[in-house]
Design an enzyme around this catalytic site. Structure first.
Site, mmCIF file in Angstrom:
data_model
loop_
_atom_site.group_PDB
_atom_site.id
_atom_site.type_symbol
_atom_site.label_atom_id
_atom_site.label_comp_id
_atom_site.label_asym_id
_atom_site.label_seq_id
_atom_site.Cartn_x
_atom_site.Cartn_y
_atom_site.Cartn_z
ATOM 1 N N SER A 183 72.413 47.944 116.276
ATOM 2 C CA SER A 183 72.725 49.068 115.384
ATOM 3 C C SER A 183 74.205 49.340 115.200
ATOM 4 O O SER A 183 74.570 50.207 114.405
ATOM 5 C CB SER A 183 72.032 50.341 115.883
ATOM 6 O OG SER A 183 70.650 50.297 115.599
ATOM 7 N N SER A 191 70.277 56.795 115.250
ATOM 8 C CA SER A 191 70.232 55.405 114.818
ATOM 9 C C SER A 191 68.959 55.139 114.029
ATOM 10 O O SER A 191 68.339 54.072 114.135
ATOM 11 C CB SER A 191 70.319 54.460 116.022
ATOM 12 O OG SER A 191 70.880 53.231 115.659
ATOM 13 N N LYS A 227 75.411 49.349 111.725
ATOM 14 C CA LYS A 227 75.339 50.551 110.886
ATOM 15 C C LYS A 227 76.734 51.077 110.544
ATOM 16 O O LYS A 227 76.888 51.862 109.606
ATOM 17 C CB LYS A 227 74.505 51.632 111.568
ATOM 18 C CG LYS A 227 73.001 51.327 111.622
ATOM 19 C CD LYS A 227 72.231 52.459 112.295
ATOM 20 C CE LYS A 227 70.722 52.290 112.183
ATOM 21 N NZ LYS A 227 70.172 51.276 113.079
#
Length: 393
Positions: free
Chosen positions: A101, A159, A104
């Site tokens: 993640s 997340s 991101k």
């Protein structure tokens, strides 16, 4: 449907550091005021060729009295000065690994500018299809209406891959967003990254590197919305029927959760985990006029290891200030001089004009500017629940 929040601002070490303090007090390049051990006079050491960081292994240029780099188990890591972009030390900086993640950060760099946070959107069932099994979720519900700002808090704090899917749909679709992210990475000089799944979910061929993730994190801190979201510890997220429930940032260095001591002056930025990637983390902290940024990818010790290794690297970055020469630069697309130049003692700090304006121009939101007189403290927006909480699945 109107969603209302009551909010209060609490002070903690985060977004103010990333914006107002950096803008107010830019830091000269570390290598500008000293020489390599044994050199005569005050001399600036040449920035090494960018190819140095392409080599495997650990790279650091210690001066006399410099602290040794900490012993960490991560497969790849990097320490940089976020103000100057100078890489102070790195290990396998360009080795391509699954980012989880932390990707991101690139998603936010790409999509955040497209929609004001006040835009409201009612989520469809189609926008929530295709979410990977076992994904982290913030609890987005089809048929419910959210502000774009709510969705971004879901991305940065929980997340939430569900929030990513909705924002990507607003942005033109999953594949379109992946292509945009790929193009954005290239414009930043991040050449190790290959985007397949914009939420960072494990996918064949999806990779990034400690270097690229540091580039994304540094670029993100220049965006006041990014800086605010990534440093938010807690927020209220819309539920059904006008109720809200609290969500907390999963970055334990920020919140101090699950036995991890909060790191003083931490700004964020983003943590991640998948079975394939292991633990990953991009973190930054501000202290004494400097912001140090670190990336840690796949430490071999599990549990809290990614946070404790990031802590050790942050500590080293601050302690090494003025005692190391850079081994590279996060400004990958900026030409780098490779010949040493003598510098007069009186001119040790580099003139601001010698760097592009972007190196110093860290923007401030009105809220951050208003809090500038509060010193090293920084703003965390904590939204408290209004109405009854609902259960989360």
């Amino acid at each position: 449907m109107t969603i209302g929040f009551s909010s209060r601002v609490t002070l903690s070490a985060c977004a103010l550091c990333a914006t107002g303090m950096l803008l107010a007090s830019p830091v000269a390049a570390v290598g500008g005021s000293g020489a390599d051990p044994g050199a005569q006079g005050r001399q600036r050491t040449a920035m090494p060729q960018p190819a140095l960081l392409n080599r495997e292994g650990t790279h650091v240029r210690l001066r006399a009295g410099a602290p040794e780099t900490p012993d960490v188990s991560a497969m790849s890591w990097l320490v940089a000065d976020a103000g100057t972009g100078e890489v102070l030390a790195a290990h396998n900086a360009h080795v391509k690994l699954p980012p989880a993640s932390t990707l991101k950060t690139l998603f936010a760099l790409t999509v955040l500018p497209a929609f004001p946070g006040s835009v409201r959107h009612t989520v469809s069932h189609q926008e929530l299809t295709g979410i990977g099994e076992g994904s982290s979720l913030v609890g987005v519900v089809a048929g419910n209406t959210y502000r774009v700002a709510d969705l971004w808090r879901g991305v940065f704090l929980n997340s939430g891959n569900d929030a990513v899917h909705v924002l990507a749909a607003l942005n033109g679709g999953w594949e379109h967003t992946a292509r945009q992210m790929q193009a954005k990475a290239r414009t930043l000089g991040a050449l190790d990254t290959h985007v397949v799944s914009p939420d960072g979910y494990d996918a064949d061929g999806q990779v990034s590197s400690a270097y690229d993730l540091a580039v994304f994190g540094r670029a993100g801190l220049r965006n006041p919305d990014f800086a605010r979201y990534c440093s938010t510890a807690e927020a209220a997220f819309p539920g059904l029927g006008g109720a809200t429930y609290e969500i907390a940032n999963t970055n334990r260095l920020l919140t101090g959760a699950k036995g991890v001591k909060p790191y003083p002056g931490l700004i964020g930025i983003k943590n991640g985990y998948t079975t394939n990637a292991g633990n990953t983390l991009v973190a930054a902290a501000h202290r004494n006029g400097r912001t140090v940024l670190v990336t840690v990818m796949h430490p071999q010790q599990g549990g809290r290891g990614v946070y404790e290794e990031a802590r050790a690297l942050l500590d080293w970055g601050f302690d090494a200030s003025g005692h190391v020469d850079p081994v590279g630069s996060l400004d990958a697309l900026r030409p780098v001089a490779h010949t040493a130049q003598a510098a007069p003692a009186a001119a040790a700090p580099h003139a601001a004009a010698s760097r592009p304006a972007s190196a110093w121009d860290w923007p401030m939101t009105g809220a951050v500017a208003g809090g500038a007189g509060l010193g090293a403290g920084a703003l965390v927006i904590v939204l408290r629940r209004k109405g009854k909480p609902i259960a989360r699945g």
